[in-house]
Motif scaffolding. Structure first.
Motif, PDB file in Angstrom:
ATOM      1  N   ILE A 260      79.261 -15.772  38.478  1.00  0.00           N
ATOM      2  CA  ILE A 260      80.660 -16.083  38.175  1.00  0.00           C
ATOM      3  C   ILE A 260      80.902 -17.519  38.602  1.00  0.00           C
ATOM      4  O   ILE A 260      80.727 -17.859  39.775  1.00  0.00           O
ATOM      5  CB  ILE A 260      81.598 -15.120  38.923  1.00  0.00           C
ATOM      6  CG1 ILE A 260      81.346 -13.677  38.450  1.00  0.00           C
ATOM      7  CG2 ILE A 260      83.055 -15.509  38.700  1.00  0.00           C
ATOM      8  CD1 ILE A 260      82.112 -12.635  39.227  1.00  0.00           C
TER       9      ILE A 260
ATOM     10  N   HIS B 297      88.159  -9.754  34.218  1.00  0.00           N
ATOM     11  CA  HIS B 297      87.500  -8.482  34.522  1.00  0.00           C
ATOM     12  C   HIS B 297      86.321  -8.234  33.577  1.00  0.00           C
ATOM     13  O   HIS B 297      85.268  -7.742  34.003  1.00  0.00           O
ATOM     14  CB  HIS B 297      88.494  -7.334  34.424  1.00  0.00           C
ATOM     15  CG  HIS B 297      89.564  -7.390  35.476  1.00  0.00           C
ATOM     16  ND1 HIS B 297      90.794  -6.773  35.347  1.00  0.00           N
ATOM     17  CD2 HIS B 297      89.584  -7.992  36.686  1.00  0.00           C
ATOM     18  CE1 HIS B 297      91.520  -7.005  36.422  1.00  0.00           C
ATOM     19  NE2 HIS B 297      90.803  -7.736  37.250  1.00  0.00           N
TER      20      HIS B 297
ATOM     21  N   GLU C 186      83.453 -10.463  34.723  1.00  0.00           N
ATOM     22  CA  GLU C 186      82.850  -9.938  35.955  1.00  0.00           C
ATOM     23  C   GLU C 186      81.964  -8.734  35.668  1.00  0.00           C
ATOM     24  O   GLU C 186      80.876  -8.598  36.241  1.00  0.00           O
ATOM     25  CB  GLU C 186      83.946  -9.584  36.962  1.00  0.00           C
ATOM     26  CG  GLU C 186      84.656 -10.801  37.543  1.00  0.00           C
ATOM     27  CD  GLU C 186      85.866 -10.424  38.389  1.00  0.00           C
ATOM     28  OE1 GLU C 186      86.333  -9.253  38.269  1.00  0.00           O
ATOM     29  OE2 GLU C 186      86.347 -11.284  39.141  1.00  0.00           O
ATOM     30  N   ARG C 187      82.421  -7.847  34.776  1.00  0.00           N
ATOM     31  CA  ARG C 187      81.624  -6.658  34.435  1.00  0.00           C
ATOM     32  C   ARG C 187      80.329  -7.050  33.740  1.00  0.00           C
ATOM     33  O   ARG C 187      79.257  -6.503  34.027  1.00  0.00           O
ATOM     34  CB  ARG C 187      82.434  -5.712  33.534  1.00  0.00           C
ATOM     35  CG  ARG C 187      83.497  -4.923  34.261  1.00  0.00           C
ATOM     36  CD  ARG C 187      83.918  -3.701  33.457  1.00  0.00           C
ATOM     37  NE  ARG C 187      84.369  -4.038  32.118  1.00  0.00           N
ATOM     38  CZ  ARG C 187      85.619  -4.371  31.820  1.00  0.00           C
ATOM     39  NH1 ARG C 187      86.538  -4.424  32.775  1.00  0.00           N
ATOM     40  NH2 ARG C 187      85.952  -4.648  30.582  1.00  0.00           N
TER      41      ARG C 187
ATOM     42  N   PHE D  59      77.926  -8.503  36.221  1.00  0.00           N
ATOM     43  CA  PHE D  59      77.376  -7.415  37.046  1.00  0.00           C
ATOM     44  C   PHE D  59      76.278  -6.662  36.284  1.00  0.00           C
ATOM     45  O   PHE D  59      75.207  -6.376  36.819  1.00  0.00           O
ATOM     46  CB  PHE D  59      78.511  -6.467  37.455  1.00  0.00           C
ATOM     47  CG  PHE D  59      78.052  -5.284  38.248  1.00  0.00           C
ATOM     48  CD1 PHE D  59      77.806  -5.389  39.615  1.00  0.00           C
ATOM     49  CD2 PHE D  59      77.864  -4.038  37.636  1.00  0.00           C
ATOM     50  CE1 PHE D  59      77.390  -4.287  40.355  1.00  0.00           C
ATOM     51  CE2 PHE D  59      77.422  -2.948  38.365  1.00  0.00           C
ATOM     52  CZ  PHE D  59      77.199  -3.074  39.733  1.00  0.00           C
TER      53      PHE D  59
END
Length: 280
Positions: free
Chosen positions: A252, A267, A270-271, A274
């Motif tokens: 990020i 969001h 970020e997902r 991940f």
């Protein structure tokens, strides 16, 4: 009178051709493209490059076409008449000249920018057809026919929020500013940050285009947002390695709030980061 680009604005050959075609045809140039791709700045640079004054009319949702011509301030005239002011005898004192009137009566040719025309009511473009075609309009209060001394170079921008009427489109020369590819974007960054280290520029562009290519993004970051982000990276002295991990996995980026402008996109990003980490 030709536009050949400027040192402050990276214009593609297609864009320069469109500007010069509109000037030759004496038609308004309708510029569309993503927000933040330099549509408004183009008018400023064209005016500077061809050495013409720039008049700007920034359109809002409440803007009416009549405001570009003139407005009659009847309220002020009524108030002055109640106070016994002598100037009420001359109605010209209560005519507020709009941007089109100013452009028409200018002693020298001007560049006239009508910015974000799609923000206004759907009838707004049609209400300007006659004036932009004939370069004249009638002021009923003063019984004057206002004719353009010189035909202005008219540039109109749109963010595609509304469809424009066919009759209006027929009178314009149209150009869509495509989102810059990597080489063009690098040239744009070089104009604004000529001393930027190549390693930081490469990593920043990698991150920027990675974000733009994310599926499902609600608002893709624009050119202006990239420039803002680079300005912050320089101000905070962020090193290039902070934009990537040691094992080349996705990270990020710092100060990503300059690029992503709503919580859904943050969001989502970020997902995806991940998932990318755990799939390697």
């Amino acid at each position: 009178m030709r536009f050949e680009g400027s040192k402050n604005y990276v214009a593609t050959d297609d864009l320069k051709l469109a500007v010069n075609a509109a000037i030759t045809l004496e038609r308004p140039l309708l510029i569309k493209g993503e927000p933040g791709t330099g549509k408004t700045m183009l008018a400023e640079e064209v005016a500077a490059a061809i050495d013409m004054p720039l008049l700007q009319w920034h359109i809002k949702s409440t803007t009416k076409a009549q405001q570009g011509l003139y407005e009659y301030d009847a309220v002020s005239r009524l108030r002055d008449s109640q106070l016994g002011d002598e100037k009420v005898k001359d109605i010209n004192n209560y005519i507020v000249k709009g941007v089109l009137w100013q452009a028409f009566e200018s002693d020298v040719p001007v560049v006239l920018l009508i910015d974000e025309i799609d923000k206004a009511d759907i009838e707004f473009p049609n209400d300007l057809l006659r004036e932009l075609d004939r370069m004249e309009f009638y002021c009923y209060e003063t019984h004057q026919l206002i004719r353009a001394k010189h035909r202005p170079v008219v540039m109109i921008t749109s963010n595609n929020e509304k469809e424009l009427p066919d009759a209006f489109l027929r009178r314009c020369f149209f150009h869509y500013i495509k989102f810059p590819d990597r080489d063009t974007m690098q040239a744009i960054v070089d104009v604004h940050f000529p001393g930027l280290k190549k390693e930081l520029l490469k990593d920043a562009l990698d991150t920027f285009f990675q974000i733009r290519d994310m599926p499902g993004l609600k608002k893709k970051p624009s050119t202006s947002e990239l420039l803002d982000w680079l300005k912050l990276l320089l101000a905070e002295d962020i090193p290039p390695e902070a934009l990537r991990s040691q094992d080349n996995k996705s990270v990020i980026p710092p100060l990503h709030g300059a690029l992503l402008k709503n919580e859904q996109d943050v969001h989502l990003f970020e997902r995806l980061v991940f998932m990318a980490r755990h799939n390697r």
